[in-house]
Write an enzyme that holds these catalytic residues in place. Structure first.
Site, PDB file in Angstrom:
ATOM      1  N   ARG A 141      -5.122 -24.900  46.285  1.00  0.00           N
ATOM      2  CA  ARG A 141      -5.502 -25.493  47.621  1.00  0.00           C
ATOM      3  C   ARG A 141      -7.041 -24.922  48.022  1.00  0.00           C
ATOM      4  O   ARG A 141      -7.480 -24.012  47.430  1.00  0.00           O
ATOM      5  CB  ARG A 141      -4.508 -25.043  48.659  1.00  0.00           C
ATOM      6  CG  ARG A 141      -3.142 -25.267  48.394  1.00  0.00           C
ATOM      7  CD  ARG A 141      -2.158 -24.862  49.431  1.00  0.00           C
ATOM      8  NE  ARG A 141      -0.623 -25.356  49.317  1.00  0.00           N
ATOM      9  CZ  ARG A 141       0.181 -24.661  48.615  1.00  0.00           C
ATOM     10  NH1 ARG A 141      -0.205 -23.426  47.857  1.00  0.00           N
ATOM     11  NH2 ARG A 141       1.318 -24.867  48.358  1.00  0.00           N
ATOM     12  N   LYS A 166       0.015 -20.639  50.423  1.00  0.00           N
ATOM     13  CA  LYS A 166       0.732 -21.239  51.549  1.00  0.00           C
ATOM     14  C   LYS A 166       2.142 -20.377  51.746  1.00  0.00           C
ATOM     15  O   LYS A 166       2.955 -20.201  50.763  1.00  0.00           O
ATOM     16  CB  LYS A 166       1.031 -22.584  51.297  1.00  0.00           C
ATOM     17  CG  LYS A 166       1.667 -23.331  52.471  1.00  0.00           C
ATOM     18  CD  LYS A 166       1.651 -24.820  52.109  1.00  0.00           C
ATOM     19  CE  LYS A 166       1.991 -25.500  53.362  1.00  0.00           C
ATOM     20  NZ  LYS A 166       2.124 -27.315  53.305  1.00  0.00           N
ATOM     21  N   HIS A 237      -8.300 -31.485  48.331  1.00  0.00           N
ATOM     22  CA  HIS A 237      -6.757 -31.617  47.832  1.00  0.00           C
ATOM     23  C   HIS A 237      -6.691 -32.707  47.004  1.00  0.00           C
ATOM     24  O   HIS A 237      -5.457 -32.856  46.231  1.00  0.00           O
ATOM     25  CB  HIS A 237      -6.090 -31.746  49.241  1.00  0.00           C
ATOM     26  CG  HIS A 237      -4.777 -31.220  49.012  1.00  0.00           C
ATOM     27  ND1 HIS A 237      -4.653 -29.626  49.332  1.00  0.00           N
ATOM     28  CD2 HIS A 237      -3.506 -31.587  49.258  1.00  0.00           C
ATOM     29  CE1 HIS A 237      -3.234 -29.756  49.242  1.00  0.00           C
ATOM     30  NE2 HIS A 237      -2.543 -30.665  49.000  1.00  0.00           N
ATOM     31  N   ARG A 240      -6.266 -30.933  43.711  1.00  0.00           N
ATOM     32  CA  ARG A 240      -4.950 -30.603  43.251  1.00  0.00           C
ATOM     33  C   ARG A 240      -4.056 -31.702  43.178  1.00  0.00           C
ATOM     34  O   ARG A 240      -3.203 -31.531  42.103  1.00  0.00           O
ATOM     35  CB  ARG A 240      -4.550 -29.697  44.725  1.00  0.00           C
ATOM     36  CG  ARG A 240      -3.168 -29.026  44.597  1.00  0.00           C
ATOM     37  CD  ARG A 240      -3.074 -28.406  46.150  1.00  0.00           C
ATOM     38  NE  ARG A 240      -1.489 -28.070  46.252  1.00  0.00           N
ATOM     39  CZ  ARG A 240      -0.845 -26.996  45.638  1.00  0.00           C
ATOM     40  NH1 ARG A 240      -1.392 -26.112  44.947  1.00  0.00           N
ATOM     41  NH2 ARG A 240       0.422 -26.584  46.046  1.00  0.00           N
ATOM     42  N   HIS A 263       4.846 -24.784  44.919  1.00  0.00           N
ATOM     43  CA  HIS A 263       5.953 -25.441  45.703  1.00  0.00           C
ATOM     44  C   HIS A 263       7.133 -24.741  46.064  1.00  0.00           C
ATOM     45  O   HIS A 263       7.699 -24.235  45.136  1.00  0.00           O
ATOM     46  CB  HIS A 263       6.225 -27.123  45.495  1.00  0.00           C
ATOM     47  CG  HIS A 263       5.011 -28.042  45.741  1.00  0.00           C
ATOM     48  ND1 HIS A 263       4.917 -29.002  44.855  1.00  0.00           N
ATOM     49  CD2 HIS A 263       4.050 -27.634  46.421  1.00  0.00           C
ATOM     50  CE1 HIS A 263       3.627 -29.720  45.327  1.00  0.00           C
ATOM     51  NE2 HIS A 263       3.038 -29.073  46.151  1.00  0.00           N
ATOM     52  N   TYR A 272       4.796 -36.588  42.872  1.00  0.00           N
ATOM     53  CA  TYR A 272       3.715 -36.976  42.240  1.00  0.00           C
ATOM     54  C   TYR A 272       4.343 -38.093  41.028  1.00  0.00           C
ATOM     55  O   TYR A 272       3.427 -38.673  40.434  1.00  0.00           O
ATOM     56  CB  TYR A 272       3.032 -35.841  41.297  1.00  0.00           C
ATOM     57  CG  TYR A 272       2.454 -34.876  42.413  1.00  0.00           C
ATOM     58  CD1 TYR A 272       1.014 -35.485  42.989  1.00  0.00           C
ATOM     59  CD2 TYR A 272       2.944 -33.847  42.778  1.00  0.00           C
ATOM     60  CE1 TYR A 272       0.312 -34.801  43.967  1.00  0.00           C
ATOM     61  CE2 TYR A 272       2.065 -32.851  43.731  1.00  0.00           C
ATOM     62  CZ  TYR A 272       1.025 -33.318  44.084  1.00  0.00           C
ATOM     63  OH  TYR A 272       0.379 -32.702  44.971  1.00  0.00           O
TER      64      TYR A 272
END
Length: 324
Positions: A141, A166, A237, A240, A263, A272
């Site tokens: 990120r 995150k 992003h 990414r 994640h 994705y």
């Protein structure tokens, strides 16, 4: 500067909320955003949020709707107020009154490998190329790229240590040999210019005491995309997203990609699959199988008036010229 919304700082609601967020590991940026939202709610009420009623909560949500506040911004306000009512005020009855606005998830913009190459080639200095290469090559990120320090590059284990990603989570990201070579070249250049030190930021900002800002990183990406002639909307992003999509198209297990991206939920990584076009191209459509079965039939023999495949295989010139 955020304005306190209660007159007694030592026992203020603001201070209690900050303490509650700190205990739960909220990052400073999140804390500042939540405080701003609760301050705005207090301004709307004209009094302390401690005195809020169910009708006040309903009126505030109607107010946001009438002002045309975007869905994402509305849901951010809902999240902040839910934290306030649930954790700080112990008023779950008010928290239940807050309604999130449904927001359909858009497919992310993804660059092709050639477009990523054009983007990197369009950077104007080694520092910028290294920043964008880390974002794409490790799937980081923007905030994670900015927060990297020289010591986070582990060439012995060939990983990049991502600290406080995150949700405050730590993880290892992949470090390819080509990326390591590029980062070493950047280190030599930055060190010779006196902007990099062994324990310092990997990508220092204008003020060497602080890292490059995520806003500056976004400007670098946008400028490179413009020079590369890319028509897609590109942000840090996007790199990414492209990293995850290209790994998926290359057959990397989706759970491995989940770990690399950091994640918490597999469903976020599975998203994705909807943009992995190379994977889609390997799938045989059931239509192709049907048409193949029709190709061996001879309509002149009265076999159910089936269509010969040759009718689809030899297109007239005007059909071949159609561009879509």
């Amino acid at each position: 500067m955020t304005r306190a919304f209660l007159p007694t700082p030592a026992t203020s609601l603001r201070q209690r909320m900050i303490e509650d967020m700190t205990l739960r590991g909220f990052q400073d940026k999140t804390q500042r955003g939540y405080i701003r939202i609760v301050s705005a709610f207090a301004e709307f009420l004209g009094r302390s949020p401690e005195t809020a009623t169910p009708e006040d909560v309903r009126a505030y949500q109607i107010h946001l709707s009438q002002k045309g506040v975007p869905t994402a911004a509305t849901n951010a306000r809902i999240a902040a107020l839910r934290f306030l009512f649930t954790m700080t005020l112990d008023r779950p009855d008010l928290s239940r009154r807050l309604v999130r606005v449904f927001q359909p998830r858009k497919l992310p913009s993804v660059l092709s490998p050639d477009e990523v190459g054009a983007l990197l080639a369009a950077t104007t200095c080694l520092k910028h190329r290294a920043m964008l290469s880390v974002a794409y090559g490790a799937g980081l990120r923007a905030g994670e790229v900015a927060a990297l320090k020289v010591g986070h590059i582990d060439s012995q284990r060939m990983v990049i240590r991502v600290e406080r990603g995150k949700g405050g989570r730590y993880r290892n990201a992949i470090l390819s040999q080509d990326l390591l070579t590029l980062l070493r070249a950047w280190w030599l250049e930055g060190h010779s210019k006196g902007v990099m030190v062994p324990d310092g930021w990997l990508f220092p900002g204008t003020d060497l005491e602080n890292p490059v800002s995520t806003r500056q990183l976004a400007r670098v990406v946008e400028a490179a995309a413009k020079r590369a002639g890319l028509t897609k909307r590109v942000s840090p992003h996007t790199l990414r997203h492209s990293f995850a999509t290209h790994l998926l198209e290359d057959g990397v297990d989706i759970r491995v990609i989940q770990v690399l991206l950091g994640h918490a939920k597999l469903e976020n990584t599975a998203f994705y699959t909807q943009v992995a076009t190379r994977t889609m191209r390997t799938i045989i459509s059931p239509l192709d199988k049907v048409l193949a079965s029709l190709g061996g039939c001879d309509p002149d023999r009265g076999q159910h008036s089936k269509i010969g495949l040759s009718q689809f295989g030899q297109e007239p010139e005007e059909v071949r010229q159609v561009r879509f």
